[in-house]
Scaffold this active site. Structure first.
Site, mmCIF file in Angstrom:
data_model
loop_
_atom_site.group_PDB
_atom_site.id
_atom_site.type_symbol
_atom_site.label_atom_id
_atom_site.label_comp_id
_atom_site.label_asym_id
_atom_site.label_seq_id
_atom_site.Cartn_x
_atom_site.Cartn_y
_atom_site.Cartn_z
ATOM 1 N N GLU A 1 0.820 -1.211 0.000
ATOM 2 C CA GLU A 1 0.000 0.000 0.000
ATOM 3 C C GLU A 1 0.853 1.259 0.000
ATOM 4 O O GLU A 1 0.521 2.239 -0.676
ATOM 5 C CB GLU A 1 -0.932 -0.001 1.210
ATOM 6 C CG GLU A 1 -2.136 -0.915 1.080
ATOM 7 C CD GLU A 1 -1.792 -2.396 1.228
ATOM 8 O OE1 GLU A 1 -2.643 -3.246 0.885
ATOM 9 O OE2 GLU A 1 -0.667 -2.694 1.691
ATOM 10 N N HIS B 1 -10.335 -6.797 9.761
ATOM 11 C CA HIS B 1 -10.922 -6.308 8.512
ATOM 12 C C HIS B 1 -12.284 -5.666 8.727
ATOM 13 O O HIS B 1 -13.107 -5.632 7.814
ATOM 14 C CB HIS B 1 -11.051 -7.463 7.514
ATOM 15 C CG HIS B 1 -9.744 -8.098 7.161
ATOM 16 N ND1 HIS B 1 -8.804 -7.482 6.372
ATOM 17 C CD2 HIS B 1 -9.216 -9.301 7.510
ATOM 18 C CE1 HIS B 1 -7.748 -8.274 6.243
ATOM 19 N NE2 HIS B 1 -7.971 -9.377 6.924
#
Length: 357
Positions: free
Chosen positions: A75, A144
């Site tokens: 990322e 998550h």
């Protein structure tokens, strides 16, 4: 890719049609890619796989690998590449799979994207759009299921959007791409399968102002994103017991639309703030503080907050449901605000509520 050529978008549909949140986001991406060759999409699995949540399905075949770029699992690297592309005149859309992974790019977002315009004396705007899935309710466990949009709403230099409706999902991307500053779009994972009528002549969408999704006179229920359907369900339940709840969809979390929030509370004189984030240091806390500072004398009751339990999100469905804001908890908070408390055992699952302090 050329950085100058543009092509007009396809004309809007001539009649209302039913679509899903996911399909509306895909249409927005397709329109952006067709109308401006500076636009490209980059992220993990956005190409061949069609996106982790299926939003970009089919776009690789239509636009090719230069416009739909599968990125390595880093990322920090691909958000940084997007920032560089924006500085070079492109209009990148960077997709981060889920909000927890954005923490791996926090240095790029906070220390580069949000600050370069200021640190360069106005010479280096960063017109990047970063999309990410947020929220719980899908049994993805603690890693998550975060709702961290409140963290990003804390950062000057960013605009933070939270589309909660089909129309906003379809039409928020265009003004986000036109914004000269970095824009973060938080898409709640529970909304992707939601379906509704998309008006034929909907859009463009105003990304500066909140929207009243249901008018009311007794209490303002202020929320955003994946909590909007729950707030609307609670308002329907409240109507059944004679309480008229006004539901305000924030839409833009930074900058907050203080005027719209305040106008609603000035009408109803009571407020319930619903926020899937943890209660401590939350958006709900910020909104409560602003209402207290700006509208203290409009309030006839203490502000109520309905937030997630302050625990890592459980995996087990019943525990997850109990940890999240639910319509029953919103109803209980609204009834307390108007002076009609429910029985002691009537708060039910998701009633993680309390008065703002």
């Amino acid at each position: 890719m050329t950085a100058t050529h543009t092509r007009a978008a396809e004309p809007a549909a001539s009649s209302d049609r039913k679509t899903t949140y996911r399909e509306a986001m895909r249409e927005a991406l397709r329109e952006a890619l067709r109308s401006d060759e500076r636009v490209f999409l980059m992220g993990e699995d956005v190409g061949r796989y069609g996106g982790c949540f299926g939003v970009s399905l089919g776009l690789l075949e239509e636009f090719g690998p230069e416009r739909i770029r599968d990125a390595p699992l880093s990322e920090s690297a691909f958000v940084g590449a997007g920032i560089g592309a924006a500085l070079a005149g492109m209009r990148p859309i960077v997709e981060i799979m889920t909000v927890n992974f954005s923490l791996l790019a926090l240095d790029q977002i906070l220390n580069n994207a949000a600050t370069l315009l200021h640190m360069s004396g106005g010479q280096l705007p960063v017109p990047i759009v970063i999309r990410m899935t947020t929220g719980a309710g899908r049994q993805l466990a603690a890693q998550h299921s975060h709702s961290l949009e409140g963290w990003y709403a804390h950062i000057p230099g960013l605009r933070v959007l939270a589309p909660a409706t089909i129309t906003d999902a379809r039409h928020m991307l265009a003004p986000a791409l036109a914004d000269p500053d970095p824009v973060l779009i938080f898409e709640h994972g529970s909304l992707y399968n939601a379906s509704a009528e998309l008006p034929a002549h909907s859009g463009p969408v105003d990304i500066d102002h909140a929207a009243v999704r249901r008018p009311g006179t007794d209490v303002s229920v202020i929320t955003y994103g994946g909590s909007l359907p729950k707030a609307l369900a609670a308002a329907e339940d409240l109507a059944g017991v004679g309480i008229s709840a006004e539901v305000v969809d924030l839409r833009t979390l930074r900058p907050l639309d203080d005027a719209a929030i305040g106008d609603s509370v000035a009408r109803t004189h009571r407020a319930v703030v619903v926020d899937e984030g943890w209660r401590t240091g939350s958006l709900a806390a910020e909104i409560s503080a602003r209402l207290t500072e700006q509208h203290f004398y409009d309030l006839d009751a203490p502000i109520e907050r309905v937030c997630s339990a302050e625990v890592p999100m459980p995996y087990a469905r019943r525990l997850e449901e109990a940890a999240l804001p639910q319509p029953a908890g919103i109803v209980a908070a609204a009834r307390r605000a108007v002076g009609q408390p429910m029985p002691a055992d009537g708060d039910g699952p998701g009633a993680v509520a309390g008065r703002a302090s």
